[in-house]
Design an enzyme around this catalytic site. Structure first.
Site, PDB file in Angstrom:
ATOM      1  N   CYS A   1      48.407 -11.530  10.060  1.00 33.43           N
ATOM      2  CA  CYS A   1      49.533 -12.297   9.520  1.00 33.43           C
ATOM      3  C   CYS A   1      49.565 -12.193   7.990  1.00 33.43           C
ATOM      4  CB  CYS A   1      49.389 -13.767   9.885  1.00 33.43           C
ATOM      5  SG  CYS A   1      49.100 -14.050  11.615  1.00 33.43           S
TER       6      CYS A   1
ATOM      7  N   ARG B   1      50.755  -4.895   7.451  1.00 38.03           N
ATOM      8  CA  ARG B   1      49.630  -5.567   8.096  1.00 38.03           C
ATOM      9  C   ARG B   1      49.841  -5.722   9.598  1.00 38.03           C
ATOM     10  NH1 ARG B   1      46.774  -8.957   4.004  1.00 38.03           N
ATOM     11  NH2 ARG B   1      46.178 -10.379   5.648  1.00 38.03           N
TER      12      ARG B   1
ATOM     13  N   TRP C   1      51.394 -12.522  13.483  1.00 38.40           N
ATOM     14  CA  TRP C   1      50.871 -11.635  14.528  1.00 38.40           C
ATOM     15  C   TRP C   1      50.310 -12.579  15.586  1.00 38.40           C
ATOM     16  CZ3 TRP C   1      45.979 -10.460  16.660  1.00 38.40           C
ATOM     17  CH2 TRP C   1      45.915  -9.262  17.359  1.00 38.40           C
TER      18      TRP C   1
ATOM     19  N   GLY D   1      44.802 -17.210  10.362  1.00 32.55           N
ATOM     20  CA  GLY D   1      43.500 -17.630  10.888  1.00 32.55           C
ATOM     21  C   GLY D   1      43.682 -18.352  12.207  1.00 32.55           C
TER      22      GLY D   1
ATOM     23  N   GLU E   1      36.897   9.576  16.190  1.00 31.77           N
ATOM     24  CA  GLU E   1      37.928   9.188  15.221  1.00 31.77           C
ATOM     25  C   GLU E   1      39.245   9.915  15.521  1.00 31.77           C
ATOM     26  OE1 GLU E   1      38.420   6.918  13.313  1.00 31.77           O
ATOM     27  OE2 GLU E   1      39.946   7.600  11.908  1.00 31.77           O
TER      28      GLU E   1
ATOM     29  N   LYS F   1      42.710   8.013  16.332  1.00 34.07           N
ATOM     30  CA  LYS F   1      43.960   8.237  15.575  1.00 34.07           C
ATOM     31  C   LYS F   1      45.094   8.552  16.550  1.00 34.07           C
ATOM     32  CE  LYS F   1      43.421   6.801  12.539  1.00 34.07           C
ATOM     33  NZ  LYS F   1      42.143   6.286  12.151  1.00 34.07           N
TER      34      LYS F   1
ATOM     35  N   HIS G   1      29.169  15.315  32.892  1.00 27.39           N
ATOM     36  CA  HIS G   1      28.497  14.218  33.594  1.00 27.39           C
ATOM     37  C   HIS G   1      29.508  13.231  34.186  1.00 27.39           C
ATOM     38  CE1 HIS G   1      24.556  15.590  32.360  1.00 27.39           C
ATOM     39  NE2 HIS G   1      25.095  15.833  31.166  1.00 27.39           N
TER      40      HIS G   1
HETATM   41  O1  M6R Z   1      39.340  -2.899   7.139  1.00 33.87           O
HETATM   42  P1  M6R Z   1      38.285  -2.371   8.061  1.00 33.87           P
HETATM   43  O2  M6R Z   1      37.833  -1.009   7.685  1.00 33.87           O
HETATM   44  O3  M6R Z   1      37.134  -3.306   8.245  1.00 33.87           O
HETATM   45  O4  M6R Z   1      39.032  -2.244   9.472  1.00 33.87           O
HETATM   46  C1  M6R Z   1      38.326  -1.890  10.630  1.00 33.87           C
HETATM   47  C2  M6R Z   1      39.278  -1.515  11.738  1.00 33.87           C
HETATM   48  O5  M6R Z   1      40.082  -2.600  12.087  1.00 33.87           O
HETATM   49  C3  M6R Z   1      40.176  -0.332  11.354  1.00 33.87           C
HETATM   50  O6  M6R Z   1      39.435   0.776  10.944  1.00 33.87           O
HETATM   51  C4  M6R Z   1      41.060   0.077  12.557  1.00 33.87           C
HETATM   52  O7  M6R Z   1      40.271   0.606  13.576  1.00 33.87           O
HETATM   53  C5  M6R Z   1      42.163   1.053  12.137  1.00 33.87           C
HETATM   54  N1  M6R Z   1      43.385   0.706  12.777  1.00 33.87           N
HETATM   55  C6  M6R Z   1      41.885   2.445  12.536  1.00 33.87           C
HETATM   56  O8  M6R Z   1      42.869   3.329  12.153  1.00 33.87           O
END
Ligand code: M6R
Length: 613
Positions: A2, A27, A79, A106, A486, A490, A509
């Site tokens: 949020c 965000r 959110w 929060g 990763e 993505k 496996h």
């Molecule tokens: O701000 P942070 O690096 O702590 O965030 C961690 C994850 O929330 C963040 O990397 C998330 O997985 C992304 N959406 C990945 O692209």
């Protein structure tokens, strides 16, 4: 997650708030709302969907005169956590008489008992949210002093909050407070802007104050007066935001994600600048605040992180064990904090976080401090909570990352971890010459990324071919395994294609059973040790008719031959391979998502900064 914006000053507030919300759109959110103070009372306008829809509604339901008369207001992008994304659940929440409005980031954990108690005294609730309980609680304590009412209410709540409160009875003040959810105050000339993120502030002022947990502030156009909940005055320093406003704009790119992918040579240059000591063959990481003797005494590294940052941490294991012979355990932060970790003074906990606000990573930091471990934060956002609470650390200097899908933060994290591994390695077993050669490898990273970026048109064509698949596997071995994870993350988060990353040897496996001519395998075939074995695994996939997209070192015809499509990569060493490979996978995911018409910068259900557990 949020977003909050608040303003008090001399200018008309509505445009300032709406523009602030736009800056926070990245965000992730599902509804938005605004409250502003007019001479006849508070006006509240809320809407499900995007800020543009809220703006449209504002034009429909408010008058120009009303908007021009308002110089105090708060706004929010929500959110959903408690209750569906509906207009009723959107913030601001107001007390029944409509005199007081509150926006909140929060979670109020004891909201159910507060609600029950207030309902038993006749309070009528309009939403399913935890936030409304706090709004009514403040209303119940209000006896003419807004600051006192908010303080009293906050003493009764359990959970986390970043809040901003206004009242029609106080047209020149706002009360804000934070515990576990970031809040920044921008101090301008005859105006004060409050936001959950500096990106909503920098177009107005560069002078900011970061509130700390437990702080509450009375905000007027003159600036903030900050207190504890027990009314003791506290001083928080004014910091200057260094980055340019343009850094948080798209600069001609179609999406922030694409801009951030292409920014990587510069971002990594910034991450490396001034940190390589060519004469001693080591890295200069002064924020760590540890001398070689203290670094040599570290016996184990624990890396705590989530999502993409966790994948960077997993790469870190190979770097620290390979270069510094230092046992390293990457841990998912939420799991770590609840497993009662065994830690001591010779263990260094490294918290990796782009935002520096991820709730689970922050909790892991706090647990590690409690257990007496050394803690260092590797964050991108300067002044973020993790950076401050860890007490020592290294900033990534990658510049603001707006796209929800993390890109430049990953490559900057791996590069900074590589510099840390170099430093720790030099305190242990690396010779000056070995250190020097590693310095050269690190210095070459931005150029290597530029070479990958030149492949964008070719990657776009390959991506178009695979844009309609329903599933994909990413396989890699050794240091490339976390990069495979990763790549899969993505692809899934922005294109909604089911994708999984595996160690190349693991497919047979079980997962290999899924393969057929519609199920591609993206194979990380970089020419580094382990490639021959991965080639064997690729042959196993081909035998099940899976199309193969190979990431192959330039000129490696042996690897090219086993692939249906080839993404060419520059030659690298083992330790820099994850960075260049990740960039190619980011482009692949981006172009697949674009071909599918996905909302790339704000994928459904996701938030940039996950500030709830
Ligand atoms: O701000 P942070 O690096 O702590 O965030 C961690 C994850 O929330 C963040 O990397 C998330 O997985 C992304 N959406 C990945 O692209």
């Amino acid at each position: 997650m949020c977003g909050i914006v608040g303003y008090v000053g001399t200018r008309p507030v509505v445009d300032i708030l709406v523009n602030g919300l736009r800056r926070l759109e990245y965000r992730g959110y599902d509804s938005a709302g605004i409250a502003f103070c007019t001479p006849t009372g508070l006006r509240i306008v809320k809407e499900v969907g995007k800020v543009a829809q809220l703006e449209k509604k504002l034009i429909e339901v408010t008058t120009e005169a009303e908007q021009a008369s308002a110089h105090l207001g708060i706004a929010h992008t929500r959110w959903a956590t408690h209750g569906l994304p509906t207009e009723a659940n959107a913030h601001p929440h107001v007390t029944r008489c409509g005199e007081l409005a509150l926006v909140h980031n929060g979670i109020i954990e004891n909201y159910a008992s507060i609600r029950k108690q207030l309902e038993s005294h006749g309070t009528v609730f309009c939403s399913q949210t935890d936030t409304e309980a706090l709004a009514h609680l403040i209303g119940a304590y209000y006896k003419g002093d807004l600051l006192a009412a908010v303080s009293q209410a906050l003493k009764k709540v359990e959970g986390t909050y970043g809040i901003a409160v206004i009242s029609a009875r106080h047209p020149k003040e706002m009360v804000v407070a934070r515990k576990g959810s970031p809040l920044v105050i921008g101090v301008g000339d005859q105006e004060t802007i409050v936001a959950s993120d500096v990106s909503a502030i920098v177009s107005h002022t560069r002078q900011v104050i970061y509130l700390q947990d437990g702080d509450i502030a009375l905000i007027t156009e003159e600036g903030p007066q900050i207190y504890t909940l027990d009314n003791a005055s506290v001083h928080r320093p004014v910091a200057i935001v260094e980055w340019e406003i343009g850094a948080a704009e798209k600069g001609g790119y179609e999406h922030f994600m694409l801009k951030e992918i292409f920014e990587q040579p510069q971002a990594l240059q910034n991450a490396i600048r001034g940190r390589l000591d060519i004469s001693l063959g080591t890295a200069i990481l002064s924020g760590l605040n540890m001398n070689p003797r203290e670094l040599a005494a570290v016996q184990r590294l624990i890396i705590v992180a989530c999502g993409t940052s966790l994948h960077a941490g997993m790469v870190g294991k190979y770097l620290f064990e390979g270069l510094a012979s230092l046992p390293t355990d990457p841990e998912q932060a939420a799991e770590f904090r609840y497993c009662n970790p065994i830690l001591g003074p010779n263990e260094l906990v490294v918290a990796l976080s782009q935002s520096g606000e991820t709730a689970d990573t922050l909790a892991a930091v706090r647990e590690s401090i409690q257990k007496g471990a050394l803690v260092a934060g590797l964050c991108n956002v300067v002044g973020s909570t993790i950076a401050r609470e860890a007490g020592r650390g290294i900033y990534l200097h990658a510049g603001p990352e707006i796209g929800v899908a993390s890109t430049k933060a990953f490559t900057a994290q791996v590069t900074v971890l590589l510099m840390l591994a170099l430093k720790l390695g030099r305190c242990r077993r690396l010779s000056r010459e070995e250190g020097l050669s590693l310095c050269q490898e690190i210095a070459a990273i931005p150029t290597l990324i530029e070479i990958v970026l030149k492949q964008a048109p070719c990657i776009e064509k390959i991506a178009a071919k695979y844009a309609t698949v329903k599933n994909a596997f990413f396989i890699g071995r050794g240091i490339l395994y976390p990069t495979a994870l990763e790549g899969a993350l993505k692809l899934k988060e922005i294109s909604y294609i089911h994708a999984e990353g595996y160690q190349a040897a693991e497919l047979k496996h079980g997962p290999i059973t899924l393969l057929d001519e519609h199920f591609p395998v993206i194979a990380l075939l970089n020419d580094i040790p382990g490639k021959e074995k991965t080639l064997g695994n690729v042959q196993e996939c081909r035998a099940r008719k899976a199309p193969i997209v190979g990431l192959v070192t330039e000129g490696d015809h042996e690897a090219e031959q086993v692939c249906d499509d080839v993404i060419s990569l520059p030659r690298t060493t083992v330790y820099t391979a994850p960075v260049v490979t990740a960039v190619a996978l980011q482009l692949f995911a981006y172009y697949v998502a674009r071909a599918r018409g996905c909302e790339i910068d704000q994928p459904r259900n996701l938030a940039k900064s996950v500030t709830v557990e």
